[in-house]
Design a protein around this motif. Sequence first.
Motif, PDB file in Angstrom:
ATOM      1  N   ASN A 626       0.820  -1.149  -0.150  1.00  0.00           N
ATOM      2  CA  ASN A 626       0.008   0.115   0.048  1.00  0.00           C
ATOM      3  C   ASN A 626       0.847   1.296   0.190  1.00  0.00           C
ATOM      4  OD1 ASN A 626      -2.089  -1.668   0.254  1.00  0.00           O
ATOM      5  ND2 ASN A 626      -2.550  -1.503   2.282  1.00  0.00           N
ATOM      6  N   PHE A 627       1.899   1.060   0.803  1.00  0.00           N
ATOM      7  CA  PHE A 627       2.936   2.601   0.664  1.00  0.00           C
ATOM      8  C   PHE A 627       3.374   2.558  -0.776  1.00  0.00           C
ATOM      9  CE2 PHE A 627       7.368   3.863   2.217  1.00  0.00           C
ATOM     10  CZ  PHE A 627       7.131   5.042   2.099  1.00  0.00           C
ATOM     11  N   CYS A 628       3.687   1.628  -1.493  1.00  0.00           N
ATOM     12  CA  CYS A 628       4.283   1.800  -2.845  1.00  0.00           C
ATOM     13  C   CYS A 628       3.210   2.299  -3.546  1.00  0.00           C
ATOM     14  CB  CYS A 628       4.833   0.242  -3.422  1.00  0.00           C
ATOM     15  SG  CYS A 628       6.179  -0.417  -2.577  1.00  0.00           S
ATOM     16  N   ASN A 629       1.910   1.741  -3.514  1.00  0.00           N
ATOM     17  CA  ASN A 629       0.717   2.486  -4.322  1.00  0.00           C
ATOM     18  C   ASN A 629       0.660   3.867  -3.786  1.00  0.00           C
ATOM     19  OD1 ASN A 629       0.023   0.200  -5.622  1.00  0.00           O
ATOM     20  ND2 ASN A 629      -1.394  -0.456  -3.957  1.00  0.00           N
ATOM     21  N   LYS A 630       0.726   4.274  -2.724  1.00  0.00           N
ATOM     22  CA  LYS A 630       0.844   5.586  -2.323  1.00  0.00           C
ATOM     23  C   LYS A 630       1.732   6.568  -2.901  1.00  0.00           C
ATOM     24  CE  LYS A 630      -0.332   8.328   1.984  1.00  0.00           C
ATOM     25  NZ  LYS A 630      -1.880   8.094   1.917  1.00  0.00           N
ATOM     26  N   LEU A 631       3.134   6.034  -3.036  1.00  0.00           N
ATOM     27  CA  LEU A 631       4.215   6.789  -3.646  1.00  0.00           C
ATOM     28  C   LEU A 631       3.924   6.930  -4.896  1.00  0.00           C
ATOM     29  CD1 LEU A 631       6.795   8.185  -3.192  1.00  0.00           C
ATOM     30  CD2 LEU A 631       8.045   5.912  -3.054  1.00  0.00           C
ATOM     31  N   TRP A 632       3.419   5.882  -5.573  1.00  0.00           N
ATOM     32  CA  TRP A 632       3.349   5.933  -7.089  1.00  0.00           C
ATOM     33  C   TRP A 632       2.127   6.791  -7.483  1.00  0.00           C
ATOM     34  CZ3 TRP A 632       5.062   3.108 -11.413  1.00  0.00           C
ATOM     35  CH2 TRP A 632       4.341   3.096 -12.146  1.00  0.00           C
ATOM     36  N   ASN A 633       0.831   7.048  -6.538  1.00  0.00           N
ATOM     37  CA  ASN A 633      -0.210   7.988  -6.834  1.00  0.00           C
ATOM     38  C   ASN A 633       0.360   9.348  -6.450  1.00  0.00           C
ATOM     39  OD1 ASN A 633      -1.830   5.829  -7.754  1.00  0.00           O
ATOM     40  ND2 ASN A 633      -2.737   5.382  -5.814  1.00  0.00           N
ATOM     41  N   ALA A 634       1.146   9.545  -5.539  1.00  0.00           N
ATOM     42  CA  ALA A 634       1.669  10.774  -5.282  1.00  0.00           C
ATOM     43  C   ALA A 634       2.645  11.498  -6.249  1.00  0.00           C
ATOM     44  CB  ALA A 634       2.298  10.756  -3.939  1.00  0.00           C
ATOM     45  N   SER A 635       3.339  10.508  -6.930  1.00  0.00           N
ATOM     46  CA  SER A 635       3.956  10.722  -7.835  1.00  0.00           C
ATOM     47  C   SER A 635       3.082  11.206  -9.237  1.00  0.00           C
ATOM     48  CB  SER A 635       5.069   9.809  -8.197  1.00  0.00           C
ATOM     49  OG  SER A 635       5.853   9.355  -7.208  1.00  0.00           O
ATOM     50  N   ARG A 636       2.212  10.352  -9.684  1.00  0.00           N
ATOM     51  CA  ARG A 636       1.263  10.805 -10.745  1.00  0.00           C
ATOM     52  C   ARG A 636       0.566  12.197 -10.381  1.00  0.00           C
ATOM     53  NH1 ARG A 636      -3.239   6.039 -10.974  1.00  0.00           N
ATOM     54  NH2 ARG A 636      -4.005   7.544 -12.611  1.00  0.00           N
ATOM     55  N   PHE A 637       0.168  12.550  -9.187  1.00  0.00           N
ATOM     56  CA  PHE A 637      -0.121  13.862  -8.854  1.00  0.00           C
ATOM     57  C   PHE A 637       0.679  14.716  -9.239  1.00  0.00           C
ATOM     58  CE2 PHE A 637      -0.659  17.416  -5.912  1.00  0.00           C
ATOM     59  CZ  PHE A 637      -1.899  17.933  -6.056  1.00  0.00           C
ATOM     60  N   ALA A 638       1.797  14.642  -8.669  1.00  0.00           N
ATOM     61  CA  ALA A 638       3.050  15.846  -8.926  1.00  0.00           C
ATOM     62  C   ALA A 638       3.249  15.969 -10.161  1.00  0.00           C
ATOM     63  CB  ALA A 638       4.282  15.406  -8.088  1.00  0.00           C
ATOM     64  N   LEU A 639       3.132  15.024 -11.032  1.00  0.00           N
ATOM     65  CA  LEU A 639       3.467  15.000 -12.557  1.00  0.00           C
ATOM     66  C   LEU A 639       2.172  15.811 -13.314  1.00  0.00           C
ATOM     67  CD1 LEU A 639       5.292  11.782 -13.018  1.00  0.00           C
ATOM     68  CD2 LEU A 639       6.427  14.121 -13.464  1.00  0.00           C
ATOM     69  N   MET A 640       0.947  15.536 -13.053  1.00  0.00           N
ATOM     70  CA  MET A 640      -0.010  16.086 -13.285  1.00  0.00           C
ATOM     71  C   MET A 640      -0.168  17.576 -13.319  1.00  0.00           C
ATOM     72  SD  MET A 640      -2.787  13.265 -12.106  1.00  0.00           S
ATOM     73  CE  MET A 640      -4.329  14.403 -12.694  1.00  0.00           C
ATOM     74  N   GLN A 641       0.439  18.045 -12.157  1.00  0.00           N
ATOM     75  CA  GLN A 641       0.404  19.575 -11.758  1.00  0.00           C
ATOM     76  C   GLN A 641       1.436  20.342 -12.984  1.00  0.00           C
ATOM     77  OE1 GLN A 641      -2.074  20.203  -9.938  1.00  0.00           O
ATOM     78  NE2 GLN A 641      -1.951  17.764  -9.763  1.00  0.00           N
ATOM     79  N   THR A 642       2.333  19.297 -13.350  1.00  0.00           N
ATOM     80  CA  THR A 642       3.477  20.013 -14.431  1.00  0.00           C
ATOM     81  C   THR A 642       3.247  19.216 -15.632  1.00  0.00           C
ATOM     82  OG1 THR A 642       4.664  20.282 -12.390  1.00  0.00           O
ATOM     83  CG2 THR A 642       5.891  20.609 -14.561  1.00  0.00           C
TER      84      THR A 642
END
Length: 938
Positions: A626-642
């Motif tokens: 679940n931690f890996c998933n969270k990190l993956w999704n957080a990275s998706r969010f960060a990239l979506m903003q840029t």
Amino acid sequence: MTDTLDRPFAPAEIETQCYARWETHGLFQPKGSGTPYCIMLPPPNVTGTLHMGHAFQDTLMDILTRVHRMRGERTLWQPGTDHAGIATQMLVERQLVQEGGDRHQMGRGAFLERVWQWRRESGGHITRQMRRLGASCDWSRERFTLDSGLSHAVTEVFVRLHDEGLIYRGKRLVNWDPVLRTAVSDLEVISEAEQGSLWHIRYPLSDGTGFLVVATTRPETLLGDVAVAVHPDDPRYAALVGKTLRLPVMNREIPIIADDYVDPEFGSGCVKITPAHDFNDYQVGQRHNLALLNVFTPDAHIRDSIEVFGDDVVAGEIPEALRGLDRYAARQQILILLAAENLLERTDEHQLMVPRGDRSHAVIEPYLTDQWYVRVAPLAEPAIRAVEEGRIRFVPENWSKTYFDWMQRIEDWCISRQLWWGHQIPAWYGPDGKIFVARREEEAQSEAVRHYGMPVVLERDPDVLDTWFSSALWPFTTLGWPEKTSDLAQFYPTSVLVTGFDIIFFWVARMIMMGLRFMDDVPFHEVYVHGLVRDAEGQKMSKSKGNVLDPIDLIDGISLEDLVAKRTRGLMQPQMAAKIEKATRKEFADGIPAFGTDALRFTFAALATQGRDIKFDLKRVEGNRNFCNKLWNASRFALMQTPTPAALEGERELLAPERWIIGRLQHCEAAVNSAIDQYRFADAAHALFQFFWNDYCDWYIELSKPVLREGGPFTSAQQCGTRNTLLRVLEAGLRLMHPVMPFLTEELWQRVAPMIGKAGDSIALAPYPVADLARVDTDADADTEWLIAVIRAIRSVRGEMDIPPGKPLPLLLQAGDTHDRERVERYRSWLFALSRLASLEWLDAEEEAPPAALQLVGDLRVLVPLAGVINVAAEQIRLAKEQQRLEQDRAKTVAKLGQESFRSRAPAEVVAKEEERLREVDAALLQLGEQARRLALL
């Protein structure tokens, strides 16, 4: 690549391809001119498969290797495998038996070629599994303990030690496996408690005046008795010392001797002494100059006649009815003979420690044979000094005491094995038994001609060296010794040895002794000693218990049916197989899902405290997936903003949350670097988890959303600052996490780094983050922590009162100080957006607040009025039902704990679990009561 990140995290899609790319590009080879850093892989058996202990240890070594590589050091993790003499020979012999063949029919040469063929075809399984785990060894340098270079080095060491008088051949007791018919090391002997018997046997006095009663667990060895011993201070037998007894069955006279070894409290206080078949008896025999009488053949059957080692001993004839019998059949026959002569006084049930071979499972015999030995004392003295002087440091330090204890009691090392697969001992025998030790047969022949004055036929010793002998040379032979190679000059001494505490004696100490002898320096500067992996209940993992886990199954997943099949394979008892299947179904339901390598590695790191036992719980791996998933999704969010790098350009203004997360990153970098340098892997994992899960994912991403929302009150410079911080902090965090989670971080870094101009071949070669604590902004920290605390307080009310997350709330604030009022105005946008507020008002300090849920943030009173927010009647009904359910659960738990039978019979961990459950129920009831009290005020 964008398509992959747009989908949910799927480890299988990235791991295999990622590793192949690393290896193809030679990323694991030592590069640059930085300080050398070297770790030696403890060579796993070539027959082996990756088990949980390997996976745990390899993960820790890989973390160290990747950290030091990223720090710019010239880093080498030297891999290789051990030829595993006994295990490999047994495996190939079993194959031959299935084919109707036999190694003796084949002959030594043909058999060894068959083993080499197996090694070429199947011997690389465990190294392929290590790649699956992400191990960043330099595989281009992989060694094998039987490759030509190492074989040459082993011969060189043997000859030099023999020439220096430190290797000799002698007849002594050894651990003997009667199935494999070879000596084995202590490490290959597993002693476990088993139920047996204690037989009390009467030994008649030779003068006919009575008898002594001797208690023994092995009556079959009395054929080789040479004395009966009593304690010198035992008044019961003082007058009998020096007299003789008539040995039952054999009818020869043996003396009564006095020796401190005897425990007067055990049995009758009389002990039979059989020096050729018991290690303690052997020592007693040496002190009293007693003969050694061997009554067993190499396969533990009774000999036709006793083999005598000693002077002036009449051993007597072995009764014909016993000759050729297996040792346990002979035991029963001897008991019959004793009973017939009224010499068997009684039989007691008795639990004893039974030594069994870890490969054959046969009961090990102390056996008297000719073997080759290393004279260890001269090698041990400098090895002890090296640790005393601090040239080698044990981590944790207390393991040095274990090292000293063993080294100060060390005995000569039996290095020969009666096998064909291995390093054949470089010794040849002349016609009269004269031994010629040489590097090659031609040298031995030359020596023989000088000795005999003419050519003679020499016969080579058929034995091979103990596998641990070649392993003891591993730190320098893998680097090219006896040649003076550049690798040897650069990487020896190595930096650290990572090992389990169970082989400090067998491997660590011997490497130190050999390194000092042949390199005149220690083989490593530090020894990190880790615990052993056990199951969630602290039990040793074993097939018979059904609690063995395969790390590859955890990475790739496995169905219940395949899991059951793996656990029951090879078990002979159907009831045991059924028991394991039942336990499996209960524990794993539908099998084991695919957790991926990174989740497993992070779990190992988080469990790596500096204790003896590592309790492995599958739920931890699930949580880390679940931690890996969270990190993956957080990275998706960060990239979506840029969407493009251009969005990061322009003027930047860093708001308090940005300065706060940058500071949190510095603290995390400092904590992780310090923990890694101290081998506190669990502390490093904890710091990484706290930063990514709590600071970055849970809070900073949330705090960034109001800023990045279109049409809000924030300027373009502030938004640019937030976008840059999102990606730059993430990029540094990925580098910090990489040694623990190599695959996920590589995949994400390849997307994030190019956005901020930091692209490279691999994150594995990117610089490891170093903290700059000057970047910590204490004012921003205080403000942001206050903001988080207020938002958390409001969310806590929502949770406790079961208020829907999307329902706007009125908020009242009271008390506090001027800082609180300033912060409310400064961070009003975040408060409204992240707390879903409908309104925010201040109450005067003395003003009476309406009925409301209260939370405190320092002196600030955070109040959420409940009137009109919730359906009071419906909520009271729901609380009453929940309260009733918990009261029923509590009554059952109290009743169970009140039963004396439950507390006395249930395992301690089960009782503790029930007590913890009672505490949780009480806490929940207390919280429900507080909620009901608040509702009553509305």
